[in-house]
Design a protein around this motif. Sequence first.
Motif, PDB file in Angstrom:
ATOM      1  N   LYS A  24       6.053  13.015 -11.581  1.00 24.72           N
ATOM      2  CA  LYS A  24       7.434  12.907 -12.052  1.00 24.72           C
ATOM      3  C   LYS A  24       8.382  13.679 -11.141  1.00 24.72           C
ATOM      4  O   LYS A  24       9.518  13.247 -10.894  1.00 24.72           O
ATOM      5  CB  LYS A  24       7.538  13.409 -13.488  1.00 24.72           C
ATOM      6  N   VAL A  25       7.923  14.805 -10.612  1.00 24.04           N
ATOM      7  CA  VAL A  25       8.775  15.624  -9.750  1.00 24.04           C
ATOM      8  C   VAL A  25       8.993  14.951  -8.392  1.00 24.04           C
ATOM      9  O   VAL A  25      10.081  15.051  -7.802  1.00 24.04           O
ATOM     10  CB  VAL A  25       8.145  17.015  -9.564  1.00 24.04           C
ATOM     11  N   THR A  26       7.976  14.245  -7.898  1.00 28.98           N
ATOM     12  CA  THR A  26       8.038  13.688  -6.546  1.00 28.98           C
ATOM     13  C   THR A  26       8.241  12.176  -6.497  1.00 28.98           C
ATOM     14  O   THR A  26       8.619  11.640  -5.446  1.00 28.98           O
ATOM     15  CB  THR A  26       6.733  13.992  -5.803  1.00 28.98           C
ATOM     16  N   GLY A  27       7.926  11.480  -7.604  1.00 26.03           N
ATOM     17  CA  GLY A  27       7.978  10.029  -7.594  1.00 26.03           C
ATOM     18  C   GLY A  27       6.797   9.374  -6.915  1.00 26.03           C
ATOM     19  O   GLY A  27       6.825   8.183  -6.605  1.00 26.03           O
ATOM     20  N   LYS A  28       5.734  10.140  -6.673  1.00 26.07           N
ATOM     21  CA  LYS A  28       4.548   9.628  -5.997  1.00 26.07           C
ATOM     22  C   LYS A  28       3.306   9.844  -6.854  1.00 26.07           C
ATOM     23  O   LYS A  28       3.209  10.840  -7.559  1.00 26.07           O
ATOM     24  CB  LYS A  28       4.353  10.317  -4.649  1.00 26.07           C
ATOM     25  N   PRO A  29       2.314   8.955  -6.766  1.00 30.86           N
ATOM     26  CA  PRO A  29       1.051   9.172  -7.485  1.00 30.86           C
ATOM     27  C   PRO A  29       0.350  10.426  -6.988  1.00 30.86           C
ATOM     28  O   PRO A  29       0.473  10.797  -5.814  1.00 30.86           O
ATOM     29  CB  PRO A  29       0.245   7.915  -7.157  1.00 30.86           C
ATOM     30  N   ILE A  30      -0.419  11.048  -7.865  1.00 29.17           N
ATOM     31  CA  ILE A  30      -1.066  12.303  -7.509  1.00 29.17           C
ATOM     32  C   ILE A  30      -2.049  12.128  -6.350  1.00 29.17           C
ATOM     33  O   ILE A  30      -2.158  13.009  -5.483  1.00 29.17           O
ATOM     34  CB  ILE A  30      -1.766  12.929  -8.741  1.00 29.17           C
ATOM     35  N   VAL A  31      -2.749  11.000  -6.285  1.00 25.35           N
ATOM     36  CA  VAL A  31      -3.673  10.787  -5.163  1.00 25.35           C
ATOM     37  C   VAL A  31      -2.914  10.723  -3.844  1.00 25.35           C
ATOM     38  O   VAL A  31      -3.345  11.296  -2.835  1.00 25.35           O
ATOM     39  CB  VAL A  31      -4.509   9.511  -5.378  1.00 25.35           C
ATOM     40  N   GLN A  32      -1.785  10.055  -3.830  1.00 25.30           N
ATOM     41  CA  GLN A  32      -0.972   9.992  -2.618  1.00 25.30           C
ATOM     42  C   GLN A  32      -0.502  11.383  -2.220  1.00 25.30           C
ATOM     43  O   GLN A  32      -0.496  11.737  -1.028  1.00 25.30           O
ATOM     44  CB  GLN A  32       0.223   9.063  -2.828  1.00 25.30           C
ATOM     45  N   LEU A  33      -0.098  12.188  -3.200  1.00 25.62           N
ATOM     46  CA  LEU A  33       0.346  13.548  -2.902  1.00 25.62           C
ATOM     47  C   LEU A  33      -0.777  14.373  -2.280  1.00 25.62           C
ATOM     48  O   LEU A  33      -0.563  15.107  -1.307  1.00 25.62           O
ATOM     49  CB  LEU A  33       0.843  14.227  -4.175  1.00 25.62           C
ATOM     50  N   MET A  34      -1.979  14.255  -2.826  1.00 29.92           N
ATOM     51  CA  MET A  34      -3.104  15.004  -2.260  1.00 29.92           C
ATOM     52  C   MET A  34      -3.428  14.524  -0.855  1.00 29.92           C
ATOM     53  O   MET A  34      -3.715  15.334   0.039  1.00 29.92           O
ATOM     54  CB  MET A  34      -4.314  14.897  -3.186  1.00 29.92           C
ATOM     55  N   GLN A  35      -3.363  13.213  -0.645  1.00 30.11           N
ATOM     56  CA  GLN A  35      -3.636  12.673   0.681  1.00 30.11           C
ATOM     57  C   GLN A  35      -2.626  13.194   1.704  1.00 30.11           C
ATOM     58  O   GLN A  35      -3.004  13.691   2.774  1.00 30.11           O
ATOM     59  CB  GLN A  35      -3.587  11.138   0.635  1.00 30.11           C
ATOM     60  N   GLU A  36      -1.354  13.064   1.385  1.00 29.91           N
ATOM     61  CA  GLU A  36      -0.314  13.412   2.348  1.00 29.91           C
ATOM     62  C   GLU A  36      -0.219  14.910   2.594  1.00 29.91           C
ATOM     63  O   GLU A  36      -0.029  15.356   3.735  1.00 29.91           O
ATOM     64  CB  GLU A  36       1.042  12.890   1.856  1.00 29.91           C
ATOM     65  N   ARG A  37      -0.348  15.693   1.542  1.00 29.73           N
ATOM     66  CA  ARG A  37      -0.084  17.119   1.649  1.00 29.73           C
ATOM     67  C   ARG A  37      -1.311  17.953   2.029  1.00 29.73           C
ATOM     68  O   ARG A  37      -1.167  19.006   2.645  1.00 29.73           O
ATOM     69  CB  ARG A  37       0.469  17.634   0.320  1.00 29.73           C
ATOM     70  N   LEU A  38      -2.497  17.491   1.649  1.00 30.30           N
ATOM     71  CA  LEU A  38      -3.686  18.337   1.799  1.00 30.30           C
ATOM     72  C   LEU A  38      -4.776  17.719   2.671  1.00 30.30           C
ATOM     73  O   LEU A  38      -5.317  18.393   3.555  1.00 30.30           O
ATOM     74  CB  LEU A  38      -4.275  18.636   0.408  1.00 30.30           C
ATOM     75  N   LEU A  39      -5.108  16.470   2.413  1.00 24.61           N
ATOM     76  CA  LEU A  39      -6.294  15.879   3.016  1.00 24.61           C
ATOM     77  C   LEU A  39      -6.062  15.437   4.459  1.00 24.61           C
ATOM     78  O   LEU A  39      -6.822  15.804   5.364  1.00 24.61           O
ATOM     79  CB  LEU A  39      -6.773  14.711   2.160  1.00 24.61           C
ATOM     80  N   LYS A  40      -5.024  14.656   4.692  1.00 24.32           N
ATOM     81  CA  LYS A  40      -4.757  14.192   6.054  1.00 24.32           C
ATOM     82  C   LYS A  40      -4.492  15.341   7.023  1.00 24.32           C
ATOM     83  O   LYS A  40      -4.985  15.309   8.160  1.00 24.32           O
ATOM     84  CB  LYS A  40      -3.602  13.188   6.042  1.00 24.32           C
TER      85      LYS A  40
END
Length: 465
Positions: free
Chosen positions: A189-205
């Motif tokens: 809700k804060v970012t407008g992105k699914p949680i999996v996408q957030l983890m991918q973009e911010r942590l995993l990649k």
Amino acid sequence: MNPYRLALALPLAFLAAPALAQQLSPEEAAAVDRLVTMTLADTGVPSASVAIVRGGETVFTKAYGKQSERAGAADAKAIYPIASISKQFVAAVLQQLENEGKLSLDDRVAKYVPDVSGADRITIRQLLAHTSGLQDYWPQDYSFAAMSTATKPQGIIDRWGKKPLDFEPGAQWQYSNTGYVVAGQIASKVTGKPIVQLMQERLLKPLGIRAVDQDDAVGPGHPQGYQRFALGPVRLEPPAARGWLYAAGDLAMSAGDLAKWNIARLNRAAPLTPDDWAEQETPVKLTNGESSGYGLGVVAGNRDGRRTIEHSGGAVGFLLQNMVFPDQKAAVTVLTNGSFSDTSTRIATGLARVVLPPTNAEDAAVLTAARTLFDQLRRGQPDAGRLTENARFYFTPAALADYRQSLSALGEPTSFTQAGRASLRGGFVQRRFRVTYPNRTLAISTFAEPGSNGRWEQFMVSPTQ
């Protein structure tokens, strides 16, 4: 998601290794192979994929056994669901959002998801620390009826997140996958992105980690989960329908890729700040001032006198274990495709014994001496020079014959470890050791003269659980 199991510290395989060693020696690698293959054979779990970090570097990755009905040789790059180990990644995303001023971990849930029970009293931090009071939607160790039909986060919240709280927020610790579903919704809700996408973009990649949503880690090319009813045959276990793990256990990756995250933790490196890593690892206190033992997505524990940051996981047909030893710059990861037995914890604890040096130099020397005497007794030929007069009296010809016949029949042990700490008694140092075989465990009660070269006053072997 399986409730988090605070796994028992079962002392297993050990080989003395230099504290600063990097690559595993041939002897250590052989010990790992024996440990994993014998444990799989003992429990019936089809496969295990392991990764070892030592000195802040990945020094070993390997897969064993049958990963699926279709697969050939086990592949260390195969992606397993990591289940609840994913929770620390969800917590990390929310920590980053706090650093960016987009939320505070001490915000009330009502600010973002107002239709949750107690939302005006529960904080985001309490969701991440399992102190919210929200009822867990998946306490079972099996896939329950509703999990055969796909769901969405709001479906879980509607059914479980609106029930009366099990306790007042902050008053108790109780594992709650429901809390993490709510936390994932807040991040979205804060970012407008699914949680999996957030983890991918911010942590995993940023760390070069190849991971997918666990709902997509099915079909050809992926490990399959297995189950077992009592002591019956090992059977395939159908995966849950889509949506059930969501932020409670969303990720799937290889053991080697999870090791990259462990290394970032050990090095206090990006994508989190050193303060964020420390915050994750600091147990949250309850309202009565007692420690919960749980930080933000991780357990802060202790194994054999060493500080650990760890988490286990359970998906449908899979059990996983991830242990990090910050002070030793080491970590072990074990992913298995069986939802039964203690295989993942047993292997992980054994790997730690291969990776880590003893906490005490004298204990290490005595451990080696104890193993030497044990092997001598298996042959019926103890070194009399290392025995006191009383010990020589105890080891009569009849005693030596019994030791030789009964111990040699067991074959090679899978592990030989010290159990507990040394203590003084009667002018001697008392230590207990544990010897494991695929189908049984032995206890050894010893007294020895002080010092690493002290003679043995007692060395008594007996069966145990």
